[in-house]
Design a protein around this motif. Structure first.
Motif, PDB file in Angstrom:
ATOM      1  N   MET A   1       0.843  -1.191   0.000  1.00 28.55           N
ATOM      2  CA  MET A   1       0.000   0.000   0.000  1.00 28.55           C
ATOM      3  C   MET A   1       0.879   1.242   0.000  1.00 28.55           C
ATOM      4  O   MET A   1       1.813   1.358   0.787  1.00 28.55           O
ATOM      5  CB  MET A   1      -0.933  -0.006   1.224  1.00 28.55           C
ATOM      6  CG  MET A   1      -1.852   1.210   1.292  1.00 28.55           C
ATOM      7  SD  MET A   1      -2.943   1.180   2.732  1.00 28.55           S
ATOM      8  CE  MET A   1      -4.124  -0.042   2.229  1.00 28.55           C
ATOM      9  N   THR A   2       0.579   2.191  -0.903  1.00 33.46           N
ATOM     10  CA  THR A   2       1.348   3.419  -1.002  1.00 33.46           C
ATOM     11  C   THR A   2       0.496   4.596  -0.546  1.00 33.46           C
ATOM     12  O   THR A   2      -0.551   4.433   0.070  1.00 33.46           O
ATOM     13  CB  THR A   2       1.840   3.617  -2.444  1.00 33.46           C
ATOM     14  OG1 THR A   2       0.711   3.620  -3.329  1.00 33.46           O
ATOM     15  CG2 THR A   2       2.770   2.496  -2.864  1.00 33.46           C
ATOM     16  N   THR A   3       0.935   5.814  -0.874  1.00 27.76           N
ATOM     17  CA  THR A   3       0.243   7.017  -0.432  1.00 27.76           C
ATOM     18  C   THR A   3      -1.029   7.241  -1.247  1.00 27.76           C
ATOM     19  O   THR A   3      -1.039   7.068  -2.474  1.00 27.76           O
ATOM     20  CB  THR A   3       1.168   8.238  -0.586  1.00 27.76           C
ATOM     21  OG1 THR A   3       2.368   7.994   0.145  1.00 27.76           O
ATOM     22  CG2 THR A   3       0.500   9.497  -0.068  1.00 27.76           C
ATOM     23  N   LEU A   4      -2.100   7.633  -0.573  1.00 26.87           N
ATOM     24  CA  LEU A   4      -3.367   7.933  -1.246  1.00 26.87           C
ATOM     25  C   LEU A   4      -3.156   9.027  -2.286  1.00 26.87           C
ATOM     26  O   LEU A   4      -2.589  10.085  -1.989  1.00 26.87           O
ATOM     27  CB  LEU A   4      -4.400   8.382  -0.214  1.00 26.87           C
ATOM     28  CG  LEU A   4      -5.831   8.552  -0.719  1.00 26.87           C
ATOM     29  CD1 LEU A   4      -6.528   7.196  -0.780  1.00 26.87           C
ATOM     30  CD2 LEU A   4      -6.617   9.501   0.180  1.00 26.87           C
ATOM     31  N   ASN A   5      -3.623   8.795  -3.523  1.00 25.70           N
ATOM     32  CA  ASN A   5      -3.513   9.796  -4.574  1.00 25.70           C
ATOM     33  C   ASN A   5      -4.475   9.433  -5.696  1.00 25.70           C
ATOM     34  O   ASN A   5      -4.218   8.505  -6.467  1.00 25.70           O
ATOM     35  CB  ASN A   5      -2.090   9.861  -5.132  1.00 25.70           C
ATOM     36  CG  ASN A   5      -1.937  10.960  -6.170  1.00 25.70           C
ATOM     37  OD1 ASN A   5      -1.733  12.127  -5.840  1.00 25.70           O
ATOM     38  ND2 ASN A   5      -2.048  10.603  -7.443  1.00 25.70           N
ATOM     39  N   SER A   6      -5.605  10.115  -5.788  1.00 26.13           N
ATOM     40  CA  SER A   6      -6.576   9.825  -6.841  1.00 26.13           C
ATOM     41  C   SER A   6      -7.358  11.096  -7.161  1.00 26.13           C
ATOM     42  O   SER A   6      -8.180  11.552  -6.359  1.00 26.13           O
ATOM     43  CB  SER A   6      -7.520   8.698  -6.406  1.00 26.13           C
ATOM     44  OG  SER A   6      -8.328   8.280  -7.473  1.00 26.13           O
ATOM     45  N   PHE A   7      -7.081  11.648  -8.351  1.00 21.81           N
ATOM     46  CA  PHE A   7      -7.687  12.908  -8.772  1.00 21.81           C
ATOM     47  C   PHE A   7      -8.650  12.753  -9.947  1.00 21.81           C
ATOM     48  O   PHE A   7      -9.395  13.681 -10.238  1.00 21.81           O
ATOM     49  CB  PHE A   7      -6.594  13.903  -9.194  1.00 21.81           C
ATOM     50  CG  PHE A   7      -5.806  14.505  -8.063  1.00 21.81           C
ATOM     51  CD1 PHE A   7      -6.153  15.742  -7.522  1.00 21.81           C
ATOM     52  CD2 PHE A   7      -4.701  13.853  -7.539  1.00 21.81           C
ATOM     53  CE1 PHE A   7      -5.426  16.303  -6.490  1.00 21.81           C
ATOM     54  CE2 PHE A   7      -3.967  14.406  -6.505  1.00 21.81           C
ATOM     55  CZ  PHE A   7      -4.327  15.641  -5.974  1.00 21.81           C
ATOM     56  N   ASP A   8      -8.590  11.645 -10.662  1.00 21.26           N
ATOM     57  CA  ASP A   8      -9.368  11.526 -11.891  1.00 21.26           C
ATOM     58  C   ASP A   8      -9.888  10.107 -12.058  1.00 21.26           C
ATOM     59  O   ASP A   8      -9.711   9.263 -11.180  1.00 21.26           O
ATOM     60  CB  ASP A   8      -8.530  11.962 -13.101  1.00 21.26           C
ATOM     61  CG  ASP A   8      -7.262  11.130 -13.252  1.00 21.26           C
ATOM     62  OD1 ASP A   8      -7.368   9.893 -13.344  1.00 21.26           O
ATOM     63  OD2 ASP A   8      -6.150  11.686 -13.264  1.00 21.26           O
ATOM     64  N   GLU A   9     -10.513   9.840 -13.211  1.00 25.90           N
ATOM     65  CA  GLU A   9     -11.154   8.554 -13.457  1.00 25.90           C
ATOM     66  C   GLU A   9     -10.382   7.680 -14.449  1.00 25.90           C
ATOM     67  O   GLU A   9     -10.850   6.584 -14.777  1.00 25.90           O
ATOM     68  CB  GLU A   9     -12.579   8.791 -14.019  1.00 25.90           C
ATOM     69  CG  GLU A   9     -13.428   9.784 -13.256  1.00 25.90           C
ATOM     70  CD  GLU A   9     -13.933   9.256 -11.926  1.00 25.90           C
ATOM     71  OE1 GLU A   9     -13.888   8.037 -11.721  1.00 25.90           O
ATOM     72  OE2 GLU A   9     -14.374  10.078 -11.099  1.00 25.90           O
ATOM     73  N   TRP A  10      -9.221   8.130 -14.943  1.00 23.79           N
ATOM     74  CA  TRP A  10      -8.610   7.429 -16.067  1.00 23.79           C
ATOM     75  C   TRP A  10      -7.103   7.216 -15.981  1.00 23.79           C
ATOM     76  O   TRP A  10      -6.577   6.344 -16.669  1.00 23.79           O
ATOM     77  CB  TRP A  10      -8.890   8.213 -17.353  1.00 23.79           C
ATOM     78  CG  TRP A  10      -8.311   9.600 -17.271  1.00 23.79           C
ATOM     79  CD1 TRP A  10      -6.992   9.945 -17.415  1.00 23.79           C
ATOM     80  CD2 TRP A  10      -9.005  10.807 -17.008  1.00 23.79           C
ATOM     81  NE1 TRP A  10      -6.833  11.310 -17.257  1.00 23.79           N
ATOM     82  CE2 TRP A  10      -8.069  11.867 -17.006  1.00 23.79           C
ATOM     83  CE3 TRP A  10     -10.356  11.121 -16.797  1.00 23.79           C
ATOM     84  CZ2 TRP A  10      -8.412  13.193 -16.792  1.00 23.79           C
ATOM     85  CZ3 TRP A  10     -10.694  12.445 -16.580  1.00 23.79           C
ATOM     86  CH2 TRP A  10      -9.740  13.465 -16.576  1.00 23.79           C
ATOM     87  N   SER A  11      -6.359   8.000 -15.224  1.00 22.55           N
ATOM     88  CA  SER A  11      -4.905   7.849 -15.216  1.00 22.55           C
ATOM     89  C   SER A  11      -4.534   6.470 -14.675  1.00 22.55           C
ATOM     90  O   SER A  11      -5.347   5.800 -14.033  1.00 22.55           O
ATOM     91  CB  SER A  11      -4.242   8.965 -14.402  1.00 22.55           C
ATOM     92  OG  SER A  11      -4.634   8.906 -13.043  1.00 22.55           O
ATOM     93  N   PRO A  12      -3.313   5.994 -14.957  1.00 22.63           N
ATOM     94  CA  PRO A  12      -2.962   4.611 -14.590  1.00 22.63           C
ATOM     95  C   PRO A  12      -3.316   4.269 -13.141  1.00 22.63           C
ATOM     96  O   PRO A  12      -2.919   4.957 -12.211  1.00 22.63           O
ATOM     97  CB  PRO A  12      -1.451   4.579 -14.846  1.00 22.63           C
ATOM     98  CG  PRO A  12      -1.267   5.533 -15.982  1.00 22.63           C
ATOM     99  CD  PRO A  12      -2.230   6.652 -15.710  1.00 22.63           C
TER     100      PRO A  12
END
Length: 386
Positions: A1-12
């Motif tokens: 598990m890494t650092t939380l990072n989610s801004f969009d619906e499509w990036s890898p």
């Protein structure tokens, strides 16, 4: 598990939560449930049993309201669990780390607050009640009573991300009495349906008026921008909270009554500049900056790709549920293997399609996007709309 990072619906996609169906036994018909599924129950089941989908009588009187518990056949639950495991296996094969919530224990039959009690459902549609806003977990105020404590089953996942630096916020929780709900959308959007028997909310000593209630699945994430579907006064209050809380970090764009609640039943962003939409008419309701994006509208299915159900089976999702795909990269999409027309359409647009089995999506009210919560993607707070 890494650092939380989610801004969009499509990036890898690097890490994702896949929901659980363990000990899913029933649906409970009550005001919050019928209001939430109003469009699908009233609009997409017109040929089904009047007991489940009451209509106005010829004289304008309403039928008796359906209440109580509707059992789910356990073979459907077992097949759903198999398909969830298949989703996990497909994502793992693509190099994505898959996390799972805690299962509901068989002894946990109901949830209870000072104002009401309801049967419990497992954390299946995990996107609905949690918004990942970059490096922040935001638990949204639920709209169905049986899901009031659902995010508690995700606490081990959230705790680990918090320990790695994530912010973790819980929006104000509603008392959720009958008077908490704005019924205006249900009253004007269709004639008939479960809104007739629930049009007269029952009073409670805990009434405080309309409260904020909004699902994270009403929000389309586009880097530093979020598009929020607002159909009711309680959605609007939730959007007010998001605007104030996220000011300076994200720009909020409201769209009005694109659907009854979730935006991902109408539009999904597959990559910058490309949207998957239910109908070309969606364009007119989008923010101006999105109207220039390329729209992909799948053709109508050439056959019936859904299982056959009995009248006693409660169908919760519309026939358009398979638009609810999951992007793994800007060019790779998980699609239900029962949807050849959608797969061909995406392949013609240079997408790599990964077919995955998902049989009972209409019974359990969710597709691949609903059943997953992407917690780590490579993208950041880019500006895609200026």
């Amino acid at each position: 598990m890494t650092t939380l990072n989610s801004f969009d619906e499509w990036s890898p996609l690097r890490e994702v939560v896949v929901g659980s169906a363990t000990n899913y036994t029933s649906h409970q018909r009550e005001l919050s449930f019928d209001l939430f599924f109003h469009d699908n129950i009233a609009g997409d089941n017109s040929t089904r049993s009047e007991w489940y989908y009451p209509r106005l009588t010829a004289r304008g009187r309403s039928a008796s309201p359906p209440t109580g518990t509707v059992a789910i056949k356990q073979r459907y639950v077992e097949e759903l669990a198999e398909d969830l495991n298949g989703i996990e296996e497909a994502l793992t094969a693509l190099g994505v780390t898959v996390l799972r919530p805690m299962d509901v224990d068989a002894s946990t039959a109901e949830v209870r607050t000072p104002a009401w009690s309801a049967s419990v459902v497992p954390p299946l549609n995990v996107r609905d009640n949690t918004l990942i806003a970059g490096d922040e977990i935001i638990e949204t105020p639920p709209m169905i009573r049986s899901r009031y404590f659902e995010t508690q089953f995700l606490k081990p996942v959230f705790q680990r991300y918090f320990e790695r630096g994530a912010r973790w916020t819980v929006m104000p929780r509603p008392l959720m009495t009958d008077s908490s709900f704005d019924l205006s959308y249900a009253r004007v959007s269709t004639v008939g349906g479960p809104t007739e028997p629930i049009a007269d909310p029952q009073p409670s000593c805990y009434d405080v008026g309309t409260e904020m209630m909004i699902d994270a699945a009403q929000i389309l994430r586009l880097g530093r921008d979020m598009v929020v579907n607002v159909s009711t006064a309680h959605h609007s209050l939730g959007c007010d909270w998001l605007e104030r809380h996220l000011a300076g970090r994200f720009r909020i764009h409201r769209v009005h009554r694109l659907s009854d609640s979730h935006i991902d039943s109408m539009v999904l962003a597959l990559r910058p500049g490309t949207l998957l939409v239910r109908s070309p008419a969606v364009r007119d309701k989008l923010p101006e900056a999105l109207r220039s994006w390329d729209l992909i509208t799948p053709p109508a299915p050439e056959g019936d790709h859904f299982p056959s159900y009995d009248d006693s089976d409660l169908v919760l999702a519309s026939p358009f549920i398979d638009l609810n795909v999951l992007s793994v990269t800007p060019d790779t999409v998980l699609v239900n293997d029962a949807c050849p027309e959608l797969m061909r359409t995406l392949e013609k647009r240079a997408f790599t399609v990964v077919p995955v089995r998902h049989r009972h999506r209409r019974l359990f009210g969710g597709g691949f996007h609903c059943f997953t919560l992407d917690t780590v993607r490579e993208g950041g707070a880019e500006d895609y709309l200026s």
